[in-house]
Design an enzyme around this catalytic site. Structure first.
Site, short mmCIF file in Angstrom:
data_model
loop_
_atom_site.label_atom_id
_atom_site.label_comp_id
_atom_site.label_asym_id
_atom_site.label_seq_id
_atom_site.Cartn_x
_atom_site.Cartn_y
_atom_site.Cartn_z
N GLU A 93 8.73 -13.39 -12.18
CA GLU A 93 9.39 -12.71 -13.00
C GLU A 93 10.85 -13.22 -13.20
OE1 GLU A 93 9.50 -8.55 -13.13
OE2 GLU A 93 7.07 -8.60 -12.57
N CYS A 331 12.40 -4.93 -12.16
CA CYS A 331 11.90 -5.10 -11.16
C CYS A 331 10.17 -5.03 -11.25
CB CYS A 331 12.13 -4.69 -10.09
SG CYS A 331 13.26 -5.79 -8.77
N1 SAH Z 1 15.51 -7.43 -2.31
C1 SAH Z 1 16.39 -7.22 -3.28
C2 SAH Z 1 16.94 -7.64 -4.62
C3 SAH Z 1 15.36 -7.64 -5.66
S1 SAH Z 1 15.56 -5.65 -5.88
C4 SAH Z 1 17.71 -5.62 -3.25
O1 SAH Z 1 16.83 -5.08 -2.58
O2 SAH Z 1 18.33 -6.30 -3.73
C5 SAH Z 1 16.74 -5.83 -7.38
C6 SAH Z 1 17.54 -3.91 -7.20
O3 SAH Z 1 16.67 -3.45 -8.08
C7 SAH Z 1 17.50 -3.35 -6.08
O4 SAH Z 1 19.17 -2.89 -6.34
C8 SAH Z 1 16.73 -2.33 -5.90
O5 SAH Z 1 16.91 -0.91 -4.93
C9 SAH Z 1 16.35 -1.80 -7.18
N2 SAH Z 1 15.58 -1.45 -8.06
C10 SAH Z 1 14.11 -1.82 -7.61
N3 SAH Z 1 13.35 -1.11 -8.11
C11 SAH Z 1 14.17 -0.54 -9.02
C12 SAH Z 1 13.42 0.66 -10.03
N4 SAH Z 1 12.33 1.19 -10.19
N5 SAH Z 1 14.63 0.95 -10.60
C13 SAH Z 1 16.12 1.06 -10.88
N6 SAH Z 1 16.28 0.12 -9.63
C14 SAH Z 1 15.83 -0.02 -8.94
#
Ligand code: SAH
Length: 343
Positions: A93, A331
């Site tokens: 995505e 995400c």
């Molecule tokens: N692996 C990396 C980048 C991808 S996730 C990381 O962990 O930073 C990107 C961001 O979205 C991260 O801050 C993650 O913790 C957050 N994230 C993932 N799922 C989420 C959700 N359901 N609600 C809010 N933020 C979320």
């Protein structure tokens, strides 16, 4: 012999390959320009390269592309979410968002993810494979082509953990830096759940990348409960790595904190965050968690209260605006739906 993925080559690697073919170095520069400035989709478009050399190129190299499997446009704020199909049929995505300061693209770095954060949809079906540098670049190139909009900044916050695909991520950054995007890497944010050893390696490269840390809790007990990476690299080494990243690169760190009801949104949790971050030169981004149907984490009702408590202690935090609320822009959700549809 397998063809070489030409879009994944750095400028120096392409020059070496072209030299091996017995061509002068200015040819490599011309080709690099076609690939990363003019962003061709077929070698036949390289009009200043002879037909004979183009033939040789298309035997030795392949030019990858992405297919748009789904495009969702938000009627609320113009956010566009793409589900891209990779050459091997896997899906990832990218999300294009409009801000006052320009267009920002959120890109993926892996197919699936190993990190196992409990609230994240990208990790539920596990990790499939790393993305090649070309597959990260193509998310930008295809999105610009399709939308007709220029991408002004990039966030590596899509599917995957960029520091768990370190070498390809660094190559992607190098190509972006020396390509046609005219984008200083200051306009790129790399988000990590906290892979400490790789934070040091990134700092040493001094690429000027903005580092975002997905913090989400300010004690080891609370963080380990929702983020398994915390058992490998606890808060103490993580915060030291952040301080060192700032010292080495001069770039302020951004901390992401997704608020989950009853898990990390209480006054106590705010006070723990204040204790952890007080006095640091950093940004804090509060994010109301996106609820995903596979988990029962609920959006916090106390976002404003949490923000005010930080403010009263002198910590400024911004609350991230929810974009694309009508198109499931969080995400990994679109890929996840697509996976279930294919089951
Ligand atoms: N692996 C990396 C980048 C991808 S996730 C990381 O962990 O930073 C990107 C961001 O979205 C991260 O801050 C993650 O913790 C957050 N994230 C993932 N799922 C989420 C959700 N359901 N609600 C809010 N933020 C979320």
């Amino acid at each position: 012999m397998a063809q070489i993925d030409i879009l994944s080559l750095t400028k120096d690697e392409l020059s070496a390959s072209v030299a091996e073919m017995g061509e002068k170095s200015f040819r490599a520069k011309q080709i690099y320009d076609w690939l990363h400035v003019k962003k061709i989709t077929d070698f036949s478009q390289m009009s200043n390269i002879s037909a004979q050399f183009r033939d040789e190129i298309s035997r030795k190299f392949c030019l990858k592309s992405l297919k748009i499997k789904k495009r969702l446009v938000s009627h609320i704020d113009n956010t566009v979410k793409y589900l891209y199909e990779l050459p091997d049929g896997q899906a990832i995505e990218s999300v294009l968002m409009e801000y006052k300061h320009g267009n920002s693209l959120c890109i993926s770095s892996q197919v699936g993810c190993k990190m196992g954060c409990r609230f994240c949809a990208s990790t539920i079906a596990g990790w499939v494979r790393n993305l090649e540098p070309s597959e990260m670049l193509l998310q930008i190139y295809e999105t610009e082509r399709d939308s007709g909009r220029h991408v002004d900044s990039i966030v590596m916050m899509g599917i995957g953990e960029p520091l768990d695909n370190f070498d390809n991520t660094v190559k992607f950054l190098e190509i972006l830096n020396s390509g046609g995007e005219g984008m200083s890497l200051r306009h790129l944010s790399l988000s990590t759940c906290g892979v400490v050893d790789k934070i040091y390696r990134l700092a040493e490269l001094k690429l000027g990348v903005t580092l975002s840390i997905s913090l989400h809790a300010a004690t080891d007990a609370k963080r380990s409960a929702i983020m398994p990476i915390n058992d490998r690299f606890g808060l103490e080494p993580l915060m030291k790595a952040c301080d060192d990243y700032f010292r080495i690169t001069g770039r302020r760190i951004s901390f992401e904190y997704s608020l989950i009801e009853g898990v990390n949104d209480t006054d106590d949790s705010a006070d723990e965050l204040i204790k952890l971050l007080r006095g640091k030169k950093c940004h804090i981004n509060l994010i109301p968690i996106n609820e995903i149907k596979e988990r029962d984490f609920k959006k916090s009702r106390f976002v404003e209260r949490f923000q005010n408590r930080l403010a009263n202690a002198g910590l400024n935090a911004t609350v991230r605006r929810t974009l694309g609320a009508d198109i499931n822009a969080a995400c990994g959700q679109l890929r996840r739906e697509n996976l279930s549809a294919d089951d």
